[in-house]
Write a protein that holds these residues in place. Structure first.
Motif, PDB file in Angstrom:
ATOM      1  N   ALA A 151       0.345  -1.184  -0.805  1.00 55.35           N
ATOM      2  CA  ALA A 151       0.019  -0.200   0.115  1.00 55.35           C
ATOM      3  C   ALA A 151       0.805   1.227  -0.540  1.00 55.35           C
ATOM      4  CB  ALA A 151      -0.816  -0.376   0.988  1.00 55.35           C
ATOM      5  N   GLY A 152       2.025   1.216   0.972  1.00 55.75           N
ATOM      6  CA  GLY A 152       2.445   2.524   0.681  1.00 55.75           C
ATOM      7  C   GLY A 152       4.049   2.860  -0.337  1.00 55.75           C
ATOM      8  N   LEU A 153       4.115   1.661  -1.076  1.00 49.74           N
ATOM      9  CA  LEU A 153       4.879   2.147  -2.432  1.00 49.74           C
ATOM     10  C   LEU A 153       3.089   2.661  -3.771  1.00 49.74           C
ATOM     11  CD1 LEU A 153       7.508   1.994  -3.849  1.00 49.74           C
ATOM     12  CD2 LEU A 153       6.889  -0.561  -4.914  1.00 49.74           C
ATOM     13  N   LEU A 154       2.392   1.593  -3.412  1.00 51.49           N
ATOM     14  CA  LEU A 154       1.834   1.723  -5.159  1.00 51.49           C
ATOM     15  C   LEU A 154       0.280   3.556  -4.345  1.00 51.49           C
ATOM     16  CD1 LEU A 154      -0.561  -0.853  -4.801  1.00 51.49           C
ATOM     17  CD2 LEU A 154       0.251  -0.851  -6.166  1.00 51.49           C
ATOM     18  N   GLY A 155       0.757   3.377  -2.822  1.00 50.47           N
ATOM     19  CA  GLY A 155       0.458   5.253  -2.274  1.00 50.47           C
ATOM     20  C   GLY A 155       1.930   5.916  -3.377  1.00 50.47           C
ATOM     21  N   ALA A 156       2.760   6.060  -2.722  1.00 47.29           N
ATOM     22  CA  ALA A 156       3.804   7.222  -2.893  1.00 47.29           C
ATOM     23  C   ALA A 156       3.475   7.154  -4.489  1.00 47.29           C
ATOM     24  CB  ALA A 156       4.663   6.424  -3.343  1.00 47.29           C
ATOM     25  N   PHE A 157       2.760   5.956  -5.347  1.00 42.27           N
ATOM     26  CA  PHE A 157       3.721   6.175  -6.756  1.00 42.27           C
ATOM     27  C   PHE A 157       1.828   7.031  -7.663  1.00 42.27           C
ATOM     28  CE2 PHE A 157       6.872   2.882  -7.313  1.00 42.27           C
ATOM     29  CZ  PHE A 157       7.286   2.978  -9.113  1.00 42.27           C
ATOM     30  N   LEU A 158       1.262   6.762  -6.872  1.00 42.05           N
ATOM     31  CA  LEU A 158      -0.004   7.094  -7.184  1.00 42.05           C
ATOM     32  C   LEU A 158      -0.154   9.216  -6.270  1.00 42.05           C
ATOM     33  CD1 LEU A 158      -3.077   7.274  -7.864  1.00 42.05           C
ATOM     34  CD2 LEU A 158      -4.130   7.089  -5.785  1.00 42.05           C
ATOM     35  N   ASP A 159       0.639   8.914  -5.580  1.00 40.23           N
ATOM     36  CA  ASP A 159       0.581  11.302  -5.001  1.00 40.23           C
ATOM     37  C   ASP A 159       1.465  11.720  -6.029  1.00 40.23           C
ATOM     38  OD1 ASP A 159      -0.663  10.371  -2.605  1.00 40.23           O
ATOM     39  OD2 ASP A 159       1.167  10.367  -1.164  1.00 40.23           O
ATOM     40  N   MET A 160       2.561  10.649  -6.459  1.00 35.53           N
ATOM     41  CA  MET A 160       3.782  11.381  -7.535  1.00 35.53           C
ATOM     42  C   MET A 160       2.718  11.680  -9.142  1.00 35.53           C
ATOM     43  SD  MET A 160       7.037  11.289  -6.542  1.00 35.53           S
ATOM     44  CE  MET A 160       7.642  12.381  -7.883  1.00 35.53           C
ATOM     45  N   LYS A 161       1.711  10.720  -9.229  1.00 38.50           N
ATOM     46  CA  LYS A 161       1.139  10.511 -10.892  1.00 38.50           C
ATOM     47  C   LYS A 161       2.376   9.829 -11.748  1.00 38.50           C
ATOM     48  CE  LYS A 161      -1.868  14.800 -10.296  1.00 38.50           C
ATOM     49  NZ  LYS A 161      -2.254  15.086  -8.867  1.00 38.50           N
ATOM     50  N   ALA A 162       1.858   8.781 -10.920  1.00 41.16           N
ATOM     51  CA  ALA A 162       3.806   8.483 -11.515  1.00 41.16           C
ATOM     52  C   ALA A 162       3.328   6.938 -12.421  1.00 41.16           C
ATOM     53  CB  ALA A 162       5.406   8.051 -10.328  1.00 41.16           C
ATOM     54  N   ALA A 163       1.917   6.689 -12.139  1.00 43.49           N
ATOM     55  CA  ALA A 163       1.593   5.706 -12.736  1.00 43.49           C
ATOM     56  C   ALA A 163       0.559   5.517 -14.364  1.00 43.49           C
ATOM     57  CB  ALA A 163       0.435   4.795 -11.752  1.00 43.49           C
ATOM     58  N   ASP A 164       0.586   5.268 -15.335  1.00 39.55           N
ATOM     59  CA  ASP A 164       0.079   4.708 -16.490  1.00 39.55           C
ATOM     60  C   ASP A 164      -1.358   4.255 -16.788  1.00 39.55           C
ATOM     61  OD1 ASP A 164       2.358   7.051 -17.787  1.00 39.55           O
ATOM     62  OD2 ASP A 164       3.374   5.410 -17.627  1.00 39.55           O
ATOM     63  N   GLU A 165      -0.914   2.995 -16.138  1.00 33.12           N
ATOM     64  CA  GLU A 165      -2.250   1.895 -16.398  1.00 33.12           C
ATOM     65  C   GLU A 165      -2.457   1.568 -15.118  1.00 33.12           C
ATOM     66  OE1 GLU A 165      -2.667  -1.618 -19.705  1.00 33.12           O
ATOM     67  OE2 GLU A 165      -1.554  -0.093 -19.456  1.00 33.12           O
ATOM     68  N   TYR A 166      -3.683   0.861 -15.297  1.00 29.35           N
ATOM     69  CA  TYR A 166      -4.271   0.384 -13.910  1.00 29.35           C
ATOM     70  C   TYR A 166      -5.159  -0.992 -14.342  1.00 29.35           C
ATOM     71  CZ  TYR A 166      -3.167   5.312 -11.405  1.00 29.35           C
ATOM     72  OH  TYR A 166      -2.532   5.957 -10.562  1.00 29.35           O
ATOM     73  N   HIS A 167      -4.687  -1.649 -13.044  1.00 23.86           N
ATOM     74  CA  HIS A 167      -5.247  -3.191 -13.228  1.00 23.86           C
ATOM     75  C   HIS A 167      -5.375  -3.872 -11.675  1.00 23.86           C
ATOM     76  CE1 HIS A 167      -2.915  -3.907 -16.934  1.00 23.86           C
ATOM     77  NE2 HIS A 167      -1.605  -3.491 -16.562  1.00 23.86           N
ATOM     78  N   VAL A 168      -6.874  -3.599 -11.434  1.00 22.66           N
ATOM     79  CA  VAL A 168      -7.145  -3.923  -9.772  1.00 22.66           C
ATOM     80  C   VAL A 168      -9.001  -5.380 -10.217  1.00 22.66           C
ATOM     81  CG1 VAL A 168      -8.391  -2.904  -8.416  1.00 22.66           C
ATOM     82  CG2 VAL A 168      -7.268  -1.397  -9.485  1.00 22.66           C
TER      83      VAL A 168
END
Length: 373
Positions: free
Chosen positions: A300-317
Motif C-alpha cells: 500500500a505504501g509503494l502504490l500510494g507513493a506512485f499515486l501521489d506522484m502521478k507516476a502511474a500510467d495504467e491500472y489493473h485492479v
C-alpha cells in the motif's frame, strides 16, 4: 482493386499483426506490415517478432517476393533507415520495387525521426504518413514514453475484496482473487521488464514474483527499501542468481544489503527524502536500463507513493466478491492521498470485465496515454 482504397482496413490488419510482438520486442516498438500488389491484393504480411530479429517489413516483403513490384507497403511505423541489429528497412522496400508506402506514424527514434520517409520520397516513392495514427500511437505508448521521457510505462496492480481490503486484520491475504485473476497477473508479469514491490510485501508475503508459466520476458524482481532493511532469508534472495533481483535503497544504506549483494542481487543507492525514495528516481534508473514496461504490485505504501506522484500510467485492479471487514484491515493504496473528492484520479478508458468470480477493472491515468506524443 484500386490500391489507394481501403488502406485503413489494411492498416488495422497491420496493427493487429504488430500486437503479436507484445512482450517479445521491447525496447523496440511493436510493428506490423502488409504488402499489396499493384492491383491491391494482399501478397505478404509480417510483424516484428523478437528483439534483435528482422523487422516487420522484411517478413512481409519476403513473403510477397516479386509480387511486391509496383505495389504498396502498409506499415504501422515509419521504416527505419539506419543500421542497428538489422539492416535498414528502407533498403528492403527499395529493393522490392514497391511504388508506395503508407505508414501510420513517424518514428521518433533519433536515428530515424523522418529520415526513412525522406529517403523513400527522394527515391521517388509515394509516401503517406498518418493513417490510423492515433491507434498506432496507442499501441506503442510504452515505447513512445521511454523515448520521450526516459521513464518506463508504469502498470499498477492490486487485488482487493468488495470492501476494499488487501488482507484481514491478522494480515492474511492468500488468496483474495481467484485462479483466473491470478493467471492474468502472471500473464502481465511475463511481458514486463520489472515487477516492483516494497519492503513490507517482501517481509509479509515472501513472494517469488515470477511469471508462471513463463512469458516472453523474464522480469527483474525489484524491491524498494529506503531503510535498507530486508529479511535475511526469503525467496527473492534465494533465487537472485537465477532470476535478476534489483534492490533500491537510500544512499548510505547499501552496506546493510551486502548479504543480498553476495547472493547475487544488484544494490543501487539513490537520494532519499524524509518520505523515502522517490518513484521518479527509481523510474529514471530503470529507464537508463531501457526497461519499457514495469509492474508495481505493492504494498500500500509503494502504490500510494506512485499515486501521489502521478507516476502511474495504467491500472489493473481485481475485485473479489468477498467481505472481510475490520477497522485495522489494510487497504490497497496508502500515501498522502487527496483532500477533496474533486481531486480524485478518475481513470480514462476504464473497462470492467468478469474474471472468474472476480471483476477485472482496467484503465489509464488521464493524459498518460498521450504523454509522449
Amino acid at each position: 482493386m484500386n490500391p489507394n482504397s481501403d488502406v485503413e482496413r489494411w492498416m488495422n490488419h497491420a496493427l493487429a499483426l504488430a500486437a503479436r510482438g507484445r512482450g517479445a520486442v521491447e525496447p523496440n516498438p511493436m510493428v506490423g506490415a502488409v504488402v499489396l500488389d499493384a492491383a491491391g491484393n494482399l501478397v505478404g504480411e509480417g510483424w516484428h517478432q523478437k528483439f534483435g530479429g528482422p523487422h516487420a517489413e522484411v517478413f512481409a516483403l519476403a513473403a510477397a517476393g516479386e509480387r511486391a513490384r509496383g505495389g504498396t507497403v502498409v506499415v504501422t511505423l515509419e521504416p527505419c533507415c539506419h543500421w542497428g541489429k538489422t539492416p535498414p528497412c528502407t533498403d528492403a522496400v527499395l529493393r522490392s520495387g514497391a511504388r508506395r508506402v503508407v505508414a501510420a506514424m513517424p518514428d521518433p527514434f533519433p536515428r530515424v525521426a523522418g529520415g526513412g520517409v525522406k529517403l523513400l520520397r527522394d527515391a521517388g516513392l509515394d509516401v503517406t504518413v498518418g493513417v490510423c495514427e492515433a491507434d498506432a500511437r496507442k499501441l506503442n505508448e510504452p515505447y513512445l514514453k521511454l523515448l520521450g521521457t526516459g521513464r518506463p510505462w508504469v502498470h499498477l496492480k492490486w487485488a482487493m475484496t468488495l470492501d476494499g481490503k488487501i488482507a484481514t486484520r491478522t494480515g492474511d491475504s492468500k488468496w483474495i482473487s481467484g485462479e483466473e485473476s491470478r493467471a492474468k497477473v502472471h500473464e502481465l508479469r511475463g511481458r514486463v521488464d520489472a515487477v516492483i514491490v516494497g519492503r513490507g510485501t517482501v517481509t509479509a508475503d515472501d513472494p517469488l514474483l515470477t511469471a508462471r508459466p513463463a512469458g516472453p520476458r523474464i522480469a527483474a524482481r525489484v524491491v524498494v527499501t529506503a531503510s535498507g532493511e530486508l529479511p535475511e532469508g526469503c525467496q527473492l534472495r534465494a533465487t537472485a542468481r537465477d532470476i535478476p533481483v534489483l534492490v533500491y535503497t537510500a544512499a548510505g544504506n547499501e552496506s546493510k544489503l551486502e548479504g543480498w549483494r553476495g547472493d547475487g542481487a544488484e544494490i543501487v543507492g539513490l537520494p532519499a527524502s524524509d518520505t523515502g525514495l522517490s518513484p521518479d528516481a527509481v523510474l529514471a534508473d530503470l529507464g537508463t536500463r531501457r526497461f519499457t514496461n514495469v509492474l508495481v504490485e505493492g504494498g500500500a505504501g509503494l502504490l500510494g507513493a506512485f499515486l501521489d506522484m502521478k507516476a502511474a500510467d495504467e491500472y489493473h485492479v481485481f475485485v473479489a466478491p468477498k467481505l472481510v471487514g475490520g477497522d485495522t484491515s489494510l487497504s490497497p493504496v496508502g500515501g498522502r492521498g487527496v483532500g477533496q473528492m474533486r481531486d480524485a484520479l478518475e481513470l480514462a478508458e476504464c473497462v470492467a470485465e468478469p474474471s472468474g468470480r472476480d471483476v477485472y477493472l482496467h484503465g489509464f491515468a488521464p493524459g498518460a496515454v498521450r504523454s509522449a506524443t
